[in-house]
Enzyme design. Structure first.
Site, short mmCIF file in Angstrom:
data_model
loop_
_atom_site.label_atom_id
_atom_site.label_comp_id
_atom_site.label_asym_id
_atom_site.label_seq_id
_atom_site.Cartn_x
_atom_site.Cartn_y
_atom_site.Cartn_z
N ASP A 52 2.47 -2.81 0.94
CA ASP A 52 2.76 -1.96 -0.19
C ASP A 52 1.72 -0.84 -0.21
O ASP A 52 0.75 -0.82 0.55
CB ASP A 52 2.77 -2.78 -1.50
CG ASP A 52 3.51 -2.07 -2.61
OD1 ASP A 52 3.81 -2.71 -3.63
OD2 ASP A 52 3.80 -0.86 -2.46
C1 GLC Z 1 4.84 1.09 -5.07
C2 GLC Z 1 5.50 -0.20 -5.42
C3 GLC Z 1 6.57 -0.63 -4.47
C4 GLC Z 1 7.24 0.58 -3.84
C5 GLC Z 1 6.20 1.32 -3.03
C6 GLC Z 1 6.76 2.57 -2.35
O1 GLC Z 1 3.46 1.04 -5.33
O2 GLC Z 1 4.65 -1.31 -5.69
O3 GLC Z 1 7.49 -1.44 -5.19
O4 GLC Z 1 8.33 0.17 -3.02
O5 GLC Z 1 5.08 1.69 -3.81
O6 GLC Z 1 7.09 3.53 -3.30
#
Ligand code: GLC
Length: 732
Positions: free
Chosen positions: A285
């Protein structure tokens, strides 16, 4: 030695992977494990509260692509930009296509000028309709592929037990069975039958694990949970999405019991691949590998953080500098094995071959014009909104509105785009039906409908609304949260958690001022995370819209005037207040057996599964028609339960039958009632139906004190949602 050319589409995908892998340099392999953000200006990231810390110019992106040092992009600002990146990739030495990823969690709502924006996941969950969610995911996948996107970071299968979490609207609520079934339905919708169609995309089961039970409801905060809660509540939805064939997974920001998810081998490898049999790839993430060093401090250097993450089971790095250089160096020094790198790259390449990207990597503008916001998708968005809205309270003679009445509509949520929810950019005004526009379609102003804008609840606005209320027969007050992604005045959503469940700002003051006029008050809630407001007592009716998407106003107006019969049920408990967290349906018997809160009521405002209808469903009987011996149940027989119910009203309607099971006595404590099955059923007026459920051994099983899954002999009691019918069986 495998023979053939990896470009040959007649070869099996697995063969093509081996042929390609055998030609790749270490740099090209590690390049496939790298994902970068494509937008070149941080302020357009959309994570308004998140410092991206790293952006690439288009020239830098092109250089990475040409040298084979990137496998995927996210936050790609448009289909044209995606095609531009893919064109550059064609010219790289091996011409490996790029995976273009996005957060399309309730429609392809982040990257296009206009698209079909469905209700937020919490609203979709309120439908208790897996087929609806499958169809929403399939429609979203079509809009993604037509525009050159191949991968969505959805479904979010976090189980939420702390509704302060600003991301609650992105989830399917509090119940592991409901969350798992709906997550599996979306995986099937996105990926089709094993990515066999050119309009399928990769799904992503996230966030593994514990974001919905983090301390204080704060996004990314530690989750300190028992092994039992992990195994009984938080992990099962991930198992269910892997069973459905999900091909990517994403760890959670947070740590669980002292181990950051991004470096937890027991979670990302032993559980995900060992226990669940996951055979896709894991993407980190946002900035979370770096956080192993900067925040969690389990890695003294960034290089060590990269090593820990890859060793734990992360196959692709979402975003940020240094990963490529560190991992390449770690392999050269032997601190990471080339076998580990090959395992990651195989899974990534296999997904690309199965998606057919080597044959068709580009978006198709002509096709997109037909598919995006197609009449079928628009109709589906309206259907989803209708099914997601929950009628929470309805004093007699309030709703539906009948006969010409002078309606006052007011409130901050009456005519803005907050009904789109988080993970959506603003949409063209002509594509949205706000609550105001919805009501205008069914009323003649000003004789039947007066609208008083009250966007900031200023003194003057409240006074004007109050004065108008004295002239009206009924007040419709649109209040709630605003989690729309790019708006600075957001009150909820990612990285915006809540220390209260009350209406934010002066909305409560507005509500009470309107109630004080004595004109009946209909409270319409637009929100992702549950709201528990002191104005509920004074309201004659309460309608929970959640974030109903582009046609929320139409669906709301249809329900207000009785054209549509409300059918949604709560996928999450609405506690009495923030002081009542945690309140949820599957509590243990001891949760409220002795003590009580001083001077306030303890029971939730509205429990999980609650939702009213304009018709009356009568449950006539609940009976078991097949109860095998315990031995036969364990040998794949099933218990059959039948429910007779009838629509005794004059209006057609849909009812969600909720079947609960209580293990009367067990070797460990059990939820007083556990949801073991649910079914949404349509009824004509006066229609009577028998709904049947088949329950196999797993529904009766438990994790004993040594976490062994067993079915213990004894009696079990079935019950239904709000009904008082029960049926007891004995397993011997
Ligand atoms: C964010 C979220 C995740 C998302 C990612 C990309 O911080 O935690 O759910 O898919 O970044 O945007």
């Amino acid at each position: 030695m495998t023979q053939g050319d990896f470009r040959d589409p007649t070869l099996p995908c697995e063969t093509r992977v081996e042929l390609l892998l055998s030609q790749m340099t270490l740099a090209e392999k590690v390049g496939q494990m790298c994902q970068y953000v494509a937008v070149t200006a941080p302020e357009s990231f959309g994570n308004a509260d998140e410092d991206p810390g790293y952006t690439l110019s288009l020239a830098e992106q092109a250089e990475l692509i040409r040298s084979g040092r990137v496998g995927s992009f996210l936050k790609v600002p448009s289909p044209e930009f995606a095609n531009q990146l893919q064109t550059i990739a064609v010219s790289s030495r091996l011409g490996i296509p790029l995976l273009i990823a996005t957060d399309a969690i309730h429609g392809h709502a982040m990257d296009l000028e206009a698209s079909t924006v469905f209700p937020s996941p919490i609203g979709l969950a309120a439908s208790f309709d897996p087929e609806l969610l499958h169809d929403v995911a399939a429609a979203t996948a079509r809009e993604l592929r037509a525009t050159g996107f191949h991968w969505t970071f959805s479904p979010n299968v976090d189980v939420v037990r702390d509704p302060r979490w600003g991301r609650t609207g992105e989830t399917f609520g509090e119940d592991p069975l409901l969350v798992g079934e709906l997550g599996a339905a979306m995986v099937r919708g996105y990926q089709g039958d094993a990515l066999s169609e050119p309009h399928n995309v990769l799904a992503c089961t996230k966030h593994l694990v514990g974001g919905g039970v983090a301390e204080n409801g704060l996004n990314g905060a530690p989750a300190d949970v028992s092994e039992r809660t992990l195994r009984e509540v938080l992990l099962p939805p991930f198992e269910r999405t892997v069973e459905a064939g999900v091909l990517t997974a994403m760890p959670a920001h947070n740590e669980v019991n002292g181990v950051p998810c991004h470096s937890d081998h027991s979670l990302l490898t032993d559980f995900l691949r060992g226990t669940c049999g996951f055979n896709g790839f894991v993407v980190s993430d946002w900035n979370d590998i770096a956080r192993l060093h900067t925040t969690h401090r389990v890695a003294a250097t960034r290089r060590e953080a990269d090593r820990l993450a890859v060793e734990a089971g992360i196959d692709m790095h979402m975003h940020g500098a240094g990963f490529f250089e560190n991992v390449t160096a770690l392999v050269e020094t032997g601190e990471l094995s080339s076998e580990r790198i090959d395992r990651a790259v195989r899974a990534i390449l296999l997904a690309k071959f199965r998606l057919g990207l080597f044959e068709q990597r580009f978006g198709d503008a002509a096709a997109a014009r037909e598919i995006v916001l197609s009449p079928a998708h628009r109709e589906l968005a309206l259907t989803a909104a209708r099914k997601s809205i929950v009628l929470l309270k309805n004093q007699p003679e309030t709703l539906p509105l009948r006969g010409a009445k002078r309606i006052l509509l007011t409130g901050p949520r009456a005519d803005d785009q907050s009904l789109l929810g988080d993970w959506s950019r603003e949409q063209p005004e002509e594509n949205i039906v706000t609550l105001l526009r919805g009501l205008q379609r069914f009323t003649a102003a000003p004789s039947e409908l007066e609208y008083v804008a009250c966007t900031n609840c200023s003194d003057a606005e409240i006074a004007a609304a109050q004065a108008a209320a004295t002239r009206a027969d009924i007040v419709v007050l649109a209040v709630g949260e605003n989690s729309l992604r790019n708006q600075r005045q957001r009150t909820s959503g990612e990285n915006l958690d809540r220390a209260s469940l009350e209406l934010p700002g002066r909305q409560l003051e507005l509500a009470l001022a309107l109630a004080a006029t004595g004109t009946p008050l209909v409270v319409a809630l637009v929100n992702g995370a549950p709201i528990a407001s002191a104005c509920f007592e004074a309201a004659a009716a309460i309608v929970e819209l959640w974030e109903p998407g582009i046609y929320g106003g139409t669906a709301f107006a249809e329900i207000l005037f009785g054209i549509t019969n409300p059918s949604g049920k709560l996928p999450i408990t609405i506690p009495r207040s923030v002081g009542h967290i945690r309140s949820y349906a599957a509590e243990r018997a001891s949760a409220r057996h002795r003590s009580r809160f001083h001077a306030v009521q303890g029971e939730p405002w509205f429990p999980f599964g609650h939702g009213l209808s304009y018709t009356r469903f009568v449950y006539h009987s609940l009976r078991t028609t097949n109860v095998p011996s315990l031995a036969r149940l364990l040998a794949n027989d099933a218990v059959t339960i039948e429910v007779d119910l009838e629509n005794c009203g004059a209006q057609a309607g849909e009812e969600v039958v909720l079947l609960y099971l209580s293990d009367d006595y067990a070797s460990v404590t059990r939820p007083q009632r556990e949801l073991v099955a649910f079914r949404r059923v349509a009824f004509a007026a006066g229609e009577r139906k028998t709904v049947s459920f088949e329950l196999e051994a797993k529904a009766f099983s438990l994790l004993d004190a040594r976490f062994q899954r067993v079915v213990e002999p004894g009696t079990f009691t079935f019950s239904l949602g709000a009904q008082h019918l029960t049926s007891r069986i004995e397993l011997r």
